[in-house]
Write an enzyme that holds these catalytic residues in place. Structure first.
Site, PDB file in Angstrom:
ATOM      1  N   ASP A  36      53.724  20.130  28.483  1.00  0.00           N
ATOM      2  CA  ASP A  36      54.049  21.544  28.712  1.00  0.00           C
ATOM      3  C   ASP A  36      53.536  22.459  27.620  1.00  0.00           C
ATOM      4  O   ASP A  36      53.555  23.674  27.777  1.00  0.00           O
ATOM      5  CB  ASP A  36      55.563  21.722  28.849  1.00  0.00           C
ATOM      6  CG  ASP A  36      55.943  21.966  30.300  1.00  0.00           C
ATOM      7  OD1 ASP A  36      55.027  22.134  31.107  1.00  0.00           O
ATOM      8  OD2 ASP A  36      57.137  21.987  30.607  1.00  0.00           O
ATOM      9  N   ASP A 281      29.998  65.419  40.088  1.00  0.00           N
ATOM     10  CA  ASP A 281      29.565  64.023  40.089  1.00  0.00           C
ATOM     11  C   ASP A 281      30.510  63.119  40.866  1.00  0.00           C
ATOM     12  O   ASP A 281      30.123  62.054  41.343  1.00  0.00           O
ATOM     13  CB  ASP A 281      29.584  63.486  38.643  1.00  0.00           C
ATOM     14  CG  ASP A 281      28.261  63.676  37.973  1.00  0.00           C
ATOM     15  OD1 ASP A 281      27.289  63.908  38.703  1.00  0.00           O
ATOM     16  OD2 ASP A 281      28.224  63.600  36.740  1.00  0.00           O
ATOM     17  N   LEU A 417      24.048  59.181  43.466  1.00  0.00           N
ATOM     18  CA  LEU A 417      22.619  59.314  43.762  1.00  0.00           C
ATOM     19  C   LEU A 417      22.061  57.980  44.251  1.00  0.00           C
ATOM     20  O   LEU A 417      21.301  57.900  45.201  1.00  0.00           O
ATOM     21  CB  LEU A 417      21.869  59.772  42.507  1.00  0.00           C
ATOM     22  CG  LEU A 417      20.350  59.827  42.666  1.00  0.00           C
ATOM     23  CD1 LEU A 417      19.951  60.869  43.692  1.00  0.00           C
ATOM     24  CD2 LEU A 417      19.675  60.134  41.330  1.00  0.00           C
TER      25      LEU A 417
HETATM   26  S1  SF4 Z   1      56.000  21.864  36.631  1.00  0.00           S
HETATM   27 FE1  SF4 Z   1      57.174  22.906  35.035  1.00  0.00          FE
HETATM   28  S2  SF4 Z   1      57.884  21.274  33.711  1.00  0.00           S
HETATM   29 FE2  SF4 Z   1      56.271  20.408  34.932  1.00  0.00          FE
HETATM   30  S3  SF4 Z   1      54.399  20.698  33.687  1.00  0.00           S
HETATM   31 FE3  SF4 Z   1      54.548  22.467  35.029  1.00  0.00          FE
HETATM   32  S4  SF4 Z   1      55.620  23.982  33.840  1.00  0.00           S
HETATM   33 FE4  SF4 Z   1      55.987  22.028  32.849  1.00  0.00          FE
END
Ligand code: SF4
Length: 521
Positions: A36, A281, A417
């Protein structure tokens, strides 16, 4: 389950990260699986921050699931507090951690940590990034604001305000704040606090000392502003100053609430957009069909600018964040279009193709869609890529923001133009339709080879909006190409619709003219 290739928003814990990263002295302990940490890159690469976000991930792995993930969390909390010594600690779970139900709030509470702990309950399977940011900011304010702090008596001091909503990874938030500060300075108003961007927990403690709040980004700041109104009787300005009209309305509202004279701010000589858009313009811009999609706040603001300030015709309007769908519905009604509330980019693509616009204003996703459809496009809202965190000063708000918007939106269009030359000399090597605008030379596409007269051809290249599977005779297609390219998509759609209604198998030259006469009636 929903099949998703692109998502407009991340999970809510990314919203929480945006708030934590925006602030100073805050740390976020996120119970999350290994991997993550990808979210760090949003801040270090897209926003190009020079420091890691203040986030500690527990990064549990598959083998940890058989053991005690709760103690893993507590050890990480202890380490994070010891190492970073934050003034406040946010604790929460990512999508996967939500499933293993370790209860970060309870676990942290049992530890008696030496700083305030703010638990975040972010339902990852129902809510998204903007909601996560709003909820996090609200919880921070609710936990840290000292309810005994009130504004000093007004005599002998300038009014002061809080600016709520600017966050990390916000589309032009950095420069919007600078522009709004400049306007407030012209009005003789002080900024007590900008939050969450740049604020510390100690700053949040004194949030009640301002006379009123200005909600710059309702998606992030409104929830907290409502609580502040209830708790401190701090009123909030909710007019978002994007566009000249909205900026003028904003200045008047702020001045009225603060009891100051708006004249100096209203007469700001740096406002060039009204004259630019009135100048001859810009005449060719009148009536250009524009499709607008983004977060609700930016989309509504863009529609107002397009309609009132540039003379465009709004042919589509929508947003991806359902929480603010009401704003889009009200605005769409005003422009006589169907509101499009969806987070499915394929639905957006279909709607754009059907509306056959001459300009798309949207997010990074709409840039891709518009590129595929061969329609000019400008970016007005998150999600955005690295190029929309520019080095130069590029606000969207205030009069300077309106100057930036004028240049940005007009740039992808072919100049007047050249548009004329493209129509007059469509067979010219330089000004042929396929050559594309001269200032965007990368757009060139090879011209499809036309079949001999009499053959039936498909005109996939002829216009952005392909409807139905009707064949066009080469003669009819050649005639279609004589129609200026910016209205050709509409002519093609109308003709195909007419042919479909008439039950015709193919479109001939005659069908093209019959359809023209039919729609002219
Ligand atoms: S689904 Fe949620 S917990 Fe799983 S990798 Fe993606 S962001 Fe992270």
């Amino acid at each position: 389950m929903q099949l998703a290739v692109w998502t407009y928003e991340g999970p809510p814990h990314v919203g929480a990260m945006r708030v934590a990263t925006a602030m100073r002295g805050v740390h976020y302990l996120l119970h999350a699986p290994q991997g993550d940490t990808y979210a760090d890159l949003l801040f270090t690469m897209i926003e190009r921050r020079s420091a890691r976000p203040p986030v500690t991930y527990t990064t549990f792995q598959a083998r940890d699931l058989g053991k005690d993930t709760a103690s893993l969390f507590q050890n990480a909390a202890r380490d994070a507090v010891e190492r970073f010594q934050p003034q406040a600690l946010l604790v929460g779970a990512s999508c996967t951690a939500e499933l293993i139900q370790d209860d970060p709030a309870g676990l942290a509470a049992n530890m008696k940590l030496p700083c305030p702990v703010i638990p975040l309950e972010l339902p990852s399977y129902q809510r998204k990034e903007n909601w996560g940011a709003a909820e996090t900011f609200y919880q921070i304010v609710r936990h840290l604001a000292d309810t005994s702090v009130r504004p000093a008596p007004r005599e002998g001091r300038r009014p002061c305000v809080n600016l709520l909503g600017p966050a990390a990874l916000g589309f032009r938030h950095r420069d919007d704040v600078r522009e709004i500060r400049r306007i407030l300075d012209l009005l003789g108003i002080d900024v007590h606090l900008v939050a969450p961007l740049g604020a510390s927990p100690e700053d949040i403690r004194t949030i009640g000392a301002a006379d009123f709040n200005i909600v710059l980004y309702p998606e992030i700041g409104d929830e907290a502003a409502r609580w502040l109104d209830k708790t401190f009787a701090q009123p909030a300005i909710r007019t978002v100053p994007i566009g000249v009209g909205a900026t003028r309305a904003f200045i008047n509202e702020v001045a009225a609430l603060a009891g100051v004279d708006p004249a100096l701010a209203l007469d700001d000589p740096s406002s060039r957009m009204p004259w630019w858009s009135r100048s001859v313009d810009s005449t060719y811009l009148t009536g250009k069909r524009v499709f607008i999609f983004g977060d609700a706040t930016h989309a509504v603001a863009a529609a107002r600018i397009a309609h009132e300030e540039l003379g465009f015709t709004v042919c589509g309007l929508g947003c991806y964040n359902r929480e603010f769908a009401r704003d889009i519905r009200i605005a769409a009604k005003e422009y006589g279009v169907e509101p499009l509330i969806t987070d499915d980019h394929l639905t957006v693509e279909e709607a754009i193709a059907a509306a056959a616009p001459e300009l798309v204003l949207g997010t990074q996703m709409e840039r891709h869609i518009a590129k595929r459809l061969g329609v000019p496009c400008a970016v007005i809202s998150s999600p955005v890529h690295v190029q929309d965190f520019p080095a130069r000063f590029s606000p969207q708000m205030g009069f300077e923001g309106a100057n930036v918007i004028f240049d940005t939106w007009v740039h992808p269009l072919v100049m007047g133009l050249e548009e004329h030359l493209l129509t007059m000399f469509r067979d010219d090597f330089e000004f042929s339709d396929a050559a594309g605008p001269s200032h965007l030379h990368g757009h060139s596409k090879p011209e499809p080879v036309l079949a001999p007269a009499g053959d039936i051809v498909m005109t996939a290249e002829a216009a952005p909006a392909a409807e139905g599977d009707l064949g066009w005779t080469a003669e009819a297609e050649r005639e279609l190409r004589k129609i200026p390219f910016f209205v050709r998509g509409k002519a093609k759609r109308n003709t195909e619709k007419y042919a479909g209604e008439m039950g015709l198998a193919a479109i001939t030259l005659e069908t093209l003219y019959d359809a023209k006469a039919h729609y002219a009636r």
